[in-house]
Scaffold this motif. Structure first.
Motif, PDB file in Angstrom:
ATOM      1  N   ALA A 169      43.583  50.544  29.782  1.00 26.15           N
ATOM      2  CA  ALA A 169      44.349  49.726  28.833  1.00 26.15           C
ATOM      3  C   ALA A 169      44.841  48.440  29.502  1.00 26.15           C
ATOM      4  O   ALA A 169      44.822  47.364  28.881  1.00 26.15           O
ATOM      5  CB  ALA A 169      45.537  50.530  28.303  1.00 26.15           C
ATOM      6  N   PHE A 170      45.275  48.522  30.774  1.00 20.66           N
ATOM      7  CA  PHE A 170      45.680  47.307  31.502  1.00 20.66           C
ATOM      8  C   PHE A 170      44.506  46.340  31.641  1.00 20.66           C
ATOM      9  O   PHE A 170      44.679  45.118  31.519  1.00 20.66           O
ATOM     10  CB  PHE A 170      46.203  47.680  32.894  1.00 20.66           C
ATOM     11  N   SER A 204      35.987  48.466  38.799  1.00 11.85           N
ATOM     12  CA  SER A 204      35.497  47.848  37.562  1.00 11.85           C
ATOM     13  C   SER A 204      36.505  46.840  37.016  1.00 11.85           C
ATOM     14  O   SER A 204      36.131  45.761  36.531  1.00 11.85           O
ATOM     15  CB  SER A 204      35.214  48.938  36.525  1.00 11.85           C
ATOM     16  N   LEU A 205      37.802  47.176  37.087  1.00 10.46           N
ATOM     17  CA  LEU A 205      38.842  46.256  36.615  1.00 10.46           C
ATOM     18  C   LEU A 205      38.829  44.948  37.409  1.00 10.46           C
ATOM     19  O   LEU A 205      38.850  43.849  36.836  1.00 10.46           O
ATOM     20  CB  LEU A 205      40.207  46.937  36.726  1.00 10.46           C
ATOM     21  N   TYR A 206      38.763  45.072  38.750  1.00 12.79           N
ATOM     22  CA  TYR A 206      38.728  43.872  39.585  1.00 12.79           C
ATOM     23  C   TYR A 206      37.431  43.081  39.385  1.00 12.79           C
ATOM     24  O   TYR A 206      37.428  41.845  39.462  1.00 12.79           O
ATOM     25  CB  TYR A 206      38.882  44.248  41.056  1.00 12.79           C
ATOM     26  N   MET A 211      37.725  39.439  41.073  1.00 12.79           N
ATOM     27  CA  MET A 211      38.640  39.574  42.209  1.00 12.79           C
ATOM     28  C   MET A 211      37.889  40.319  43.317  1.00 12.79           C
ATOM     29  O   MET A 211      38.033  41.525  43.512  1.00 12.79           O
ATOM     30  CB  MET A 211      39.906  40.314  41.777  1.00 12.79           C
ATOM     31  N   GLN A 212      37.025  39.552  44.054  1.00 12.65           N
ATOM     32  CA  GLN A 212      36.141  40.159  45.037  1.00 12.65           C
ATOM     33  C   GLN A 212      36.897  40.772  46.222  1.00 12.65           C
ATOM     34  O   GLN A 212      36.530  41.839  46.718  1.00 12.65           O
ATOM     35  CB  GLN A 212      35.129  39.131  45.542  1.00 12.65           C
ATOM     36  N   ASP A 213      37.921  40.103  46.685  1.00  9.63           N
ATOM     37  CA  ASP A 213      38.668  40.620  47.837  1.00  9.63           C
ATOM     38  C   ASP A 213      39.308  41.973  47.524  1.00  9.63           C
ATOM     39  O   ASP A 213      39.322  42.887  48.360  1.00  9.63           O
ATOM     40  CB  ASP A 213      39.743  39.621  48.257  1.00  9.63           C
ATOM     41  N   GLU A 214      39.869  42.095  46.315  1.00  7.78           N
ATOM     42  CA  GLU A 214      40.482  43.366  45.917  1.00  7.78           C
ATOM     43  C   GLU A 214      39.429  44.472  45.781  1.00  7.78           C
ATOM     44  O   GLU A 214      39.701  45.640  46.097  1.00  7.78           O
ATOM     45  CB  GLU A 214      41.234  43.188  44.601  1.00  7.78           C
ATOM     46  N   ILE A 215      38.215  44.090  45.343  1.00  4.24           N
ATOM     47  CA  ILE A 215      37.138  45.083  45.259  1.00  4.24           C
ATOM     48  C   ILE A 215      36.821  45.649  46.640  1.00  4.24           C
ATOM     49  O   ILE A 215      36.704  46.870  46.827  1.00  4.24           O
ATOM     50  CB  ILE A 215      35.870  44.446  44.641  1.00  4.24           C
TER      51      ILE A 215
END
Length: 281
Positions: A169-170, A204-206, A211-215
């Motif tokens: 949902a976010f 999947s969210l990132y 947001m590659q760094d967070e992945i």
């Protein structure tokens, strides 16, 4: 002569009663009694067998009646341990109707949800979970977030399934910061029980928000905990390394986690073929 005739008649009667005139009658009487005495044990044994069979039937019927009585006994009812799902579907639909008619304000939603559980002896967890599923199917992501947060504030529904629904949902509602805060809490509290599904959901969210760094950070935690990624997650991580200009790491990830074989449908059948390099994304 009359006296002699009366005397003879009287003597004949005495002899007849004693069996002297008719010895066969007396002998047959004794034989008859002997036969009866010889047959007596057989008759008594047959009667005993019949009686024992009847007694066994009566005992078996009595045992069956006792079993039926035991089964039809009253069940114990524990009020605070009950987890009955009867009527949970109707309760879930009622909850969805209530929250759908409310304004988008936290106080109004939480107040209505508190009223919804005011007369419940225990928290209706099953109905609330079904309501979340219905809201998710209807793509009412804001309501999903509100109901899920309310459940967690009551100390209920703190499961990996609820977290997965909330992260989805976010993602759909573009609330990445809240998803990141929730993820940090989850990874801190449930370090050793993290599922592949949650890792895939966060990557999947990132990926949806570039947001590659967070992945790469989530993937590092995944490797540290020994959770093997699925194929979609592997391609997302490889794509993140490519965007960051780290081609060697991309090749290493694909070689380590991506199967060298793939399945395709050919002439209506599922056929396994060898992959031709790593340029299938």
């Amino acid at each position: 002569m009359g006296y002699l005739r009366q005397y003879k008649i009287m003597m004949n009667e005495v002899a007849l009663s004693s069996g002297f005139l008719f010895p066969s009658v007396k002998i047959s009487f004794f034989l008859r009694t002997a036969r009866l005495t010889s047959l007596e044990p057989k008759v008594t044994s047959a009667l005993c067998v019949k009686c024992s069979k009847k007694q066994l039937k009566l005992n078996s019927r009595a045992d069956e009646n006792r079993k039926v009585v035991k089964k039809s006994g009253k069940k114990e009812h524990h009020l605070w341990q009950k987890r009955d799902s009867a009527g949970s579907g109707q309760k879930a639909l009622n909850l969805v109707r209530i929250v759908s008619e409310l304004p988008n304000e936290k106080e109004a939603v939480y107040g209505a949800l508190d009223k919804w559980t005011a007369w419940e002896t225990e928290f209706p967890l099953i109905a609330a979970a079904k309501a979340l599923k219905i809201l998710q199917q209807r793509r009412q992501w804001t309501r999903v977030i509100q109901v899920a947060k309310w459940m967690l504030s009551k100390g209920q529904g703190a499961t990996l399934g609820t977290y997965d629904t909330l992260l989805l949902a976010f993602d759909k509602d573009d609330r990445v910061d809240e998803a990141k805060s929730l993820w940090n809490m989850i990874i801190h509290v449930h370090t050793r029980s993290m599922s592949k599904r949650l890792f895939s959901r966060m990557i999947s969210l990132y990926d949806h928000h570039n947001m590659q760094d967070e992945i790469i950070e989530v993937f590092a935690d995944m490797e540290e905990l020994g959770v093997r990624p699925d194929e979609d997650t592997v391609w997302r991580v490889a794509r993140a390394f490519k965007k960051l200009g780290q081609e060697e790491k991309r090749e290493l990830v694909l070689e380590r986690y991506l199967c060298k074989w793939k399945y395709i449908h050919f002439n209506g059948e599922r056929v396994r073929v060898k992959r031709d390099g790593w340029n299938e994304e």
